[in-house]
Scaffold this motif. Structure first.
Motif, short mmCIF file in Angstrom:
data_model
loop_
_atom_site.label_atom_id
_atom_site.label_comp_id
_atom_site.label_asym_id
_atom_site.label_seq_id
_atom_site.Cartn_x
_atom_site.Cartn_y
_atom_site.Cartn_z
N MET A 185 44.30 22.09 27.28
CA MET A 185 44.77 21.73 28.61
C MET A 185 45.98 22.60 28.97
O MET A 185 46.77 22.95 28.12
CB MET A 185 45.18 20.25 28.65
N ASP A 186 46.08 22.90 30.24
CA ASP A 186 47.23 23.65 30.72
C ASP A 186 48.49 22.80 30.61
O ASP A 186 48.42 21.59 30.52
CB ASP A 186 47.02 24.05 32.19
N GLU A 187 49.62 23.47 30.62
CA GLU A 187 50.89 22.76 30.60
C GLU A 187 51.09 22.03 31.93
O GLU A 187 50.95 22.62 32.99
CB GLU A 187 52.04 23.76 30.38
N ILE A 188 51.41 20.76 31.86
CA ILE A 188 51.65 19.95 33.05
C ILE A 188 53.11 20.11 33.46
O ILE A 188 54.01 20.08 32.61
CB ILE A 188 51.32 18.48 32.78
N THR A 189 53.35 20.26 34.74
CA THR A 189 54.70 20.37 35.27
C THR A 189 54.93 19.22 36.24
O THR A 189 54.10 18.95 37.11
CB THR A 189 54.91 21.71 36.00
N VAL A 190 56.08 18.55 36.06
CA VAL A 190 56.48 17.48 36.96
C VAL A 190 57.68 17.98 37.75
O VAL A 190 58.76 18.22 37.18
CB VAL A 190 56.84 16.18 36.20
N THR A 197 60.70 8.62 37.36
CA THR A 197 60.91 7.94 36.08
C THR A 197 59.65 7.20 35.65
O THR A 197 59.26 7.25 34.48
CB THR A 197 62.10 6.97 36.19
N ALA A 198 58.99 6.53 36.57
CA ALA A 198 57.73 5.84 36.24
C ALA A 198 56.67 6.84 35.78
O ALA A 198 55.91 6.55 34.84
CB ALA A 198 57.24 5.06 37.45
N THR A 199 56.64 8.00 36.38
CA THR A 199 55.68 9.04 35.98
C THR A 199 55.98 9.53 34.58
O THR A 199 55.07 9.66 33.76
CB THR A 199 55.70 10.20 37.00
N TYR A 200 57.26 9.80 34.27
CA TYR A 200 57.63 10.24 32.92
C TYR A 200 57.19 9.20 31.89
O TYR A 200 56.61 9.54 30.85
CB TYR A 200 59.14 10.41 32.74
N ARG A 201 57.47 7.95 32.17
CA ARG A 201 57.14 6.88 31.22
C ARG A 201 55.64 6.79 31.00
O ARG A 201 55.18 6.61 29.86
CB ARG A 201 57.69 5.55 31.72
N ALA A 202 54.87 6.89 32.06
CA ALA A 202 53.41 6.81 31.93
C ALA A 202 52.86 8.02 31.17
O ALA A 202 51.96 7.87 30.33
CB ALA A 202 52.76 6.70 33.30
N LEU A 203 53.38 9.20 31.44
CA LEU A 203 52.95 10.39 30.71
C LEU A 203 53.31 10.27 29.23
O LEU A 203 52.50 10.59 28.35
CB LEU A 203 53.58 11.65 31.31
N TYR A 231 54.67 17.50 28.97
CA TYR A 231 54.94 18.01 30.31
C TYR A 231 56.31 18.65 30.34
O TYR A 231 57.14 18.43 29.47
CB TYR A 231 54.84 16.90 31.35
N THR A 232 56.54 19.42 31.39
CA THR A 232 57.82 20.06 31.66
C THR A 232 58.35 19.50 32.97
O THR A 232 57.58 19.34 33.92
CB THR A 232 57.65 21.59 31.78
N ILE A 233 59.65 19.22 33.01
CA ILE A 233 60.28 18.71 34.22
C ILE A 233 61.03 19.85 34.91
O ILE A 233 61.77 20.58 34.26
CB ILE A 233 61.27 17.58 33.90
N ALA A 279 58.63 13.35 45.95
CA ALA A 279 58.66 13.55 44.50
C ALA A 279 58.16 12.27 43.83
O ALA A 279 58.27 11.19 44.40
CB ALA A 279 60.08 13.87 44.05
N PRO A 280 57.65 12.41 42.64
CA PRO A 280 57.39 13.65 41.92
C PRO A 280 56.12 14.33 42.40
O PRO A 280 55.25 13.69 43.00
CB PRO A 280 57.19 13.16 40.48
N VAL A 281 56.03 15.61 42.12
CA VAL A 281 54.78 16.34 42.29
C VAL A 281 54.35 16.76 40.89
O VAL A 281 55.11 17.40 40.17
CB VAL A 281 54.96 17.57 43.20
N VAL A 282 53.17 16.33 40.51
CA VAL A 282 52.63 16.64 39.18
C VAL A 282 51.56 17.71 39.36
O VAL A 282 50.62 17.53 40.14
CB VAL A 282 52.03 15.38 38.52
N VAL A 283 51.73 18.83 38.65
CA VAL A 283 50.78 19.93 38.73
C VAL A 283 50.13 20.10 37.36
O VAL A 283 50.81 20.41 36.38
CB VAL A 283 51.46 21.24 39.18
N VAL A 284 48.82 19.87 37.32
CA VAL A 284 48.04 20.06 36.10
C VAL A 284 47.46 21.47 36.10
O VAL A 284 47.58 22.21 35.14
CB VAL A 284 46.93 19.00 35.98
N THR A 285 46.81 21.82 37.21
CA THR A 285 46.27 23.17 37.42
C THR A 285 46.49 23.52 38.90
O THR A 285 46.95 22.68 39.67
CB THR A 285 44.75 23.25 37.13
#
Length: 84
Positions: free
Chosen positions: A1-6, A16-22, A29-31, A53-59
């Protein structure tokens, strides 16, 4: 999988909720703090069209804005299938 960026900002509840779920899903992921990185802010707002925010980029084709546990679960499921 590609590196996920938040793409995030300080004091952001949805971030914060996104970080916790990830973290809970075991997804790395990288912030990137968009308040400190003008190029990142331009990328998510001008190139991707997001204003929240947040914007999560997988690809390049897989990204979203806000806290989306459904998308996080999808990524976790796909990661587990790829690893297994």
């Amino acid at each position: 999988m590609d590196e996920i960026t938040v793409y995030s900002k300080p004091s952001c509840v949805q971030c914060t909720a996104t970080y916790r779920a990830l973290d809970k899903a075991g997804i790395t992921y990288t912030i990137v703090d968009v308040t400190q990185d003008p190029a990142a802010l331009e990328y998510i707002s001008e190139d991707l069209g997001y204003r929240q925010a947040p914007v999560v980029v997988v690809t390049d084709q897989d990204h979203w804005s806000g806290f989306r546990p459904d998308h996080i679960n999808r990524i976790a499921t796909n990661t587990n299938k790829a690893a297994g």
